[in-house]
Design an enzyme around this catalytic site. Sequence first.
Site, PDB file in Angstrom:
ATOM      1  N   LYS A 185       0.857  -1.190   0.000  1.00 40.89           N
ATOM      2  CA  LYS A 185       0.000   0.000   0.000  1.00 40.89           C
ATOM      3  C   LYS A 185       0.888   1.233   0.000  1.00 40.89           C
ATOM      4  CE  LYS A 185      -1.669   2.944   2.807  1.00 40.89           C
ATOM      5  NZ  LYS A 185      -1.793   4.154   1.976  1.00 40.89           N
ATOM      6  N   GLU A 260      10.165   1.601  10.351  1.00 36.79           N
ATOM      7  CA  GLU A 260      11.117   2.683  10.065  1.00 36.79           C
ATOM      8  C   GLU A 260      10.367   3.979  10.296  1.00 36.79           C
ATOM      9  OE1 GLU A 260      14.198   2.247   9.431  1.00 36.79           O
ATOM     10  OE2 GLU A 260      14.205   0.118   8.959  1.00 36.79           O
ATOM     11  N   CYS A 294      13.579  11.516   6.707  1.00 37.95           N
ATOM     12  CA  CYS A 294      13.546  11.024   8.094  1.00 37.95           C
ATOM     13  C   CYS A 294      14.913  11.093   8.751  1.00 37.95           C
ATOM     14  CB  CYS A 294      12.988   9.614   8.145  1.00 37.95           C
ATOM     15  SG  CYS A 294      13.700   8.544   6.906  1.00 37.95           S
ATOM     16  N   GLU A 393       9.912  16.159  15.393  1.00 37.39           N
ATOM     17  CA  GLU A 393      10.257  16.082  13.979  1.00 37.39           C
ATOM     18  C   GLU A 393       9.379  17.066  13.218  1.00 37.39           C
ATOM     19  OE1 GLU A 393       9.051  12.577  11.673  1.00 37.39           O
ATOM     20  OE2 GLU A 393      11.145  12.497  11.049  1.00 37.39           O
TER      21      GLU A 393
HETATM   22  P1  NAD Z   1       2.113   8.318   8.019  1.00 38.87           P
HETATM   23  O1  NAD Z   1       2.486   7.508   9.190  1.00 38.87           O
HETATM   24  O2  NAD Z   1       0.970   9.219   8.118  1.00 38.87           O
HETATM   25  O3  NAD Z   1       1.776   7.365   6.769  1.00 38.87           O
HETATM   26  C1  NAD Z   1       2.637   6.354   6.325  1.00 38.87           C
HETATM   27  C2  NAD Z   1       1.812   5.302   5.633  1.00 38.87           C
HETATM   28  O4  NAD Z   1       0.936   4.704   6.566  1.00 38.87           O
HETATM   29  C3  NAD Z   1       0.936   5.837   4.509  1.00 38.87           C
HETATM   30  O5  NAD Z   1       0.882   4.895   3.462  1.00 38.87           O
HETATM   31  C4  NAD Z   1      -0.410   5.973   5.186  1.00 38.87           C
HETATM   32  O6  NAD Z   1      -1.497   5.917   4.282  1.00 38.87           O
HETATM   33  C5  NAD Z   1      -0.398   4.765   6.100  1.00 38.87           C
HETATM   34  N1  NAD Z   1      -1.298   4.877   7.249  1.00 38.87           N
HETATM   35  C6  NAD Z   1      -1.771   6.002   7.841  1.00 38.87           C
HETATM   36  N2  NAD Z   1      -2.581   5.685   8.865  1.00 38.87           N
HETATM   37  C7  NAD Z   1      -2.604   4.330   8.940  1.00 38.87           C
HETATM   38  C8  NAD Z   1      -3.268   3.397   9.801  1.00 38.87           C
HETATM   39  N3  NAD Z   1      -4.055   3.807  10.809  1.00 38.87           N
HETATM   40  N4  NAD Z   1      -3.068   2.087   9.594  1.00 38.87           N
HETATM   41  C9  NAD Z   1      -2.263   1.665   8.614  1.00 38.87           C
HETATM   42  N5  NAD Z   1      -1.631   2.488   7.751  1.00 38.87           N
HETATM   43  C10 NAD Z   1      -1.805   3.809   7.917  1.00 38.87           C
HETATM   44  O7  NAD Z   1       3.439   9.046   7.593  1.00 38.87           O
HETATM   45  P2  NAD Z   1       3.650  10.039   6.360  1.00 38.87           P
HETATM   46  O8  NAD Z   1       3.026  11.332   6.756  1.00 38.87           O
HETATM   47  O9  NAD Z   1       3.226   9.409   5.096  1.00 38.87           O
HETATM   48  O10 NAD Z   1       5.241  10.136   6.331  1.00 38.87           O
HETATM   49  C11 NAD Z   1       5.978  11.040   7.093  1.00 38.87           C
HETATM   50  C12 NAD Z   1       6.549  10.363   8.324  1.00 38.87           C
HETATM   51  O11 NAD Z   1       7.255   9.177   7.983  1.00 38.87           O
HETATM   52  C13 NAD Z   1       7.574  11.192   9.060  1.00 38.87           C
HETATM   53  O12 NAD Z   1       7.343  11.107  10.438  1.00 38.87           O
HETATM   54  C14 NAD Z   1       8.912  10.549   8.716  1.00 38.87           C
HETATM   55  O13 NAD Z   1       9.951  10.729   9.606  1.00 38.87           O
HETATM   56  C15 NAD Z   1       8.544   9.142   8.627  1.00 38.87           C
HETATM   57  N6  NAD Z   1       9.497   8.447   7.770  1.00 38.87           N
HETATM   58  C16 NAD Z   1      10.384   7.576   8.315  1.00 38.87           C
HETATM   59  C17 NAD Z   1      11.300   6.928   7.505  1.00 38.87           C
HETATM   60  C18 NAD Z   1      12.279   5.950   8.043  1.00 38.87           C
HETATM   61  O14 NAD Z   1      12.838   5.194   7.264  1.00 38.87           O
HETATM   62  N7  NAD Z   1      12.544   5.912   9.318  1.00 38.87           N
HETATM   63  C19 NAD Z   1      11.302   7.172   6.153  1.00 38.87           C
HETATM   64  C20 NAD Z   1      10.389   8.079   5.646  1.00 38.87           C
HETATM   65  C21 NAD Z   1       9.476   8.705   6.469  1.00 38.87           C
END
Ligand code: NAD
Length: 486
Positions: A185, A260, A294, A393
């Site tokens: 997804k 991650e 990130c 963050e």
């Molecule tokens: P997010 O957590 O909102 O979403 C990530 C994914 O999870 C998306 O595909 C989203 O649709 C899905 N999602 C959202 N709610 C969900 C739920 N209740 N159940 C299952 N899936 C769900 O994050 P974002 O806004 O897309 O990304 C930004 C964040 O990601 C930042 O905090 C960043 O630091 C982190 N990030 C971490 C890494 C890493 O490798 N550590 C890499 C990139 C981004």
Amino acid sequence: MDLDTAVAHPGRATPIADRTALYLDGQWAAPHGTGRIAVVDPTTEQVIAYVPAGDAVDVDRAVAAAKAAFPHWSGLAPAERAAHLDRLHTALSARAADIATTVARELGTPLRVATRVQAGLPLTVLRGYAELAAAPPAAHTVGNSLIVSEPVGVVGAITPWNYPLHQIMAKVAGALAAGCTVVLKPADLTPLVAYLLFDAVHEAQLPPGVVNLVSGPGSAVGSAIAAHPDVDLVSFTGSTATGARISHLAADRIARVALELGGKSANVILDDADLPRAVKTGVANAFLNSGQTCTAWTRMLVHRSRYEEALELAAAAANAQTLGDPLDEGTRLGPLSSAAQRDTVRGYIAKGLADGARLVAGGLDAPVPPTGYFVAPTVLADVDPDSTVAQEEIFGPVLVVLPFDDDDDAVAIANNSRYGLAGAVWSGDEERALAVARRMRTGAVDVNGAAFNPLAPFGGYKQSGIGRELGAHGLAEFLETKAIQR
Ligand code: NAD
């Protein structure tokens, strides 16, 4: 840049086709879910395409296909799986330019960076995993036991928008190389590049069901994957809050999770460092992809004796970042990914200033293009290490610069974070830098600007995650260990 220039850019002359199908069991299939997701170009604020919003029934279909494909895929000889990944690499390489332009449009990454990182890095990762697929961990003996590694099963992969193809590839290529099958997804903000990957999957003729695509909202599709009884491992990249939610869903059936998550990485510049280089590299790192990285070194820690000098250098480096249309070659900083992200980041800048930070560059009134979700590159000084902007963050082009008194103080400030993803140390004495690096509670540290290594383990301590991606450590996340006594 004005709206007309952005809309009229020749790079936008080719419309992006809407997608109406999911990829299930080796073919494009009509979704059960009836909704659709609008993809917005954050530079023009215009909708550029739609993709389907799948639902829990689509997740069931995808997981059933992945489960059915697992015995065949996991039973292939390593060389056969490697050959499939090689063909995928060929099909994806042919789309590299399209991938870069698509990410520049759906996310706003400047084209130069998009070409190198958003398109180039996933290809490097796929190549690395194709090689690892050909040479999986060998069985070994311990006393009367034969120790073997076996693929964990069906992997549910849930990914964010900031490095949309790289984050997908770190999971999909690793899982496939290990012999697992996958349901993906992608992020709602940036699904188009995932569709390009599945065009390549189809062209490469991967066996049906080995990798499946269900786009859709996290609340419906993501949570259905995380809670599905036939998903053996949930591999998630995204925010710490969502990671916690996914862990709860997986815990009910003791499914494995790999997470991650976020970061607030420290760039420690010791008193004997090459200050101009450390600050210039540090600012570029903090603002890469508009700060939506990130691992970004968003806290710059500078020895007090060189603090004011560092602030001048940081301000100059920030002000030299050219904001503009990501499709223009000269642009260094594009917009943020969405209006909501822009508003969040502006809120953090306001909070930092209200809490007493000194504005060194950028800020809320600095000029930005009138259309698009832009925030000026911002540097804040004299920030309390415990304050909101030093702890949370921000995920935007905002750098905080903090002074320290000695190496112990630097380590204490660096480790004063609930995150532990990445970091950096700069010193004229490599042994001294290594000593500081070893004391930092993070999954990665770069000494004196050393290059990113796509084969090194990637992941976080503390609330930055569980597990590692990339290289042999990444492959191991998708394997179970079995002891056979004889
Ligand atoms: P997010 O957590 O909102 O979403 C990530 C994914 O999870 C998306 O595909 C989203 O649709 C899905 N999602 C959202 N709610 C969900 C739920 N209740 N159940 C299952 N899936 C769900 O994050 P974002 O806004 O897309 O990304 C930004 C964040 O990601 C930042 O905090 C960043 O630091 C982190 N990030 C971490 C890494 C890493 O490798 N550590 C890499 C990139 C981004």
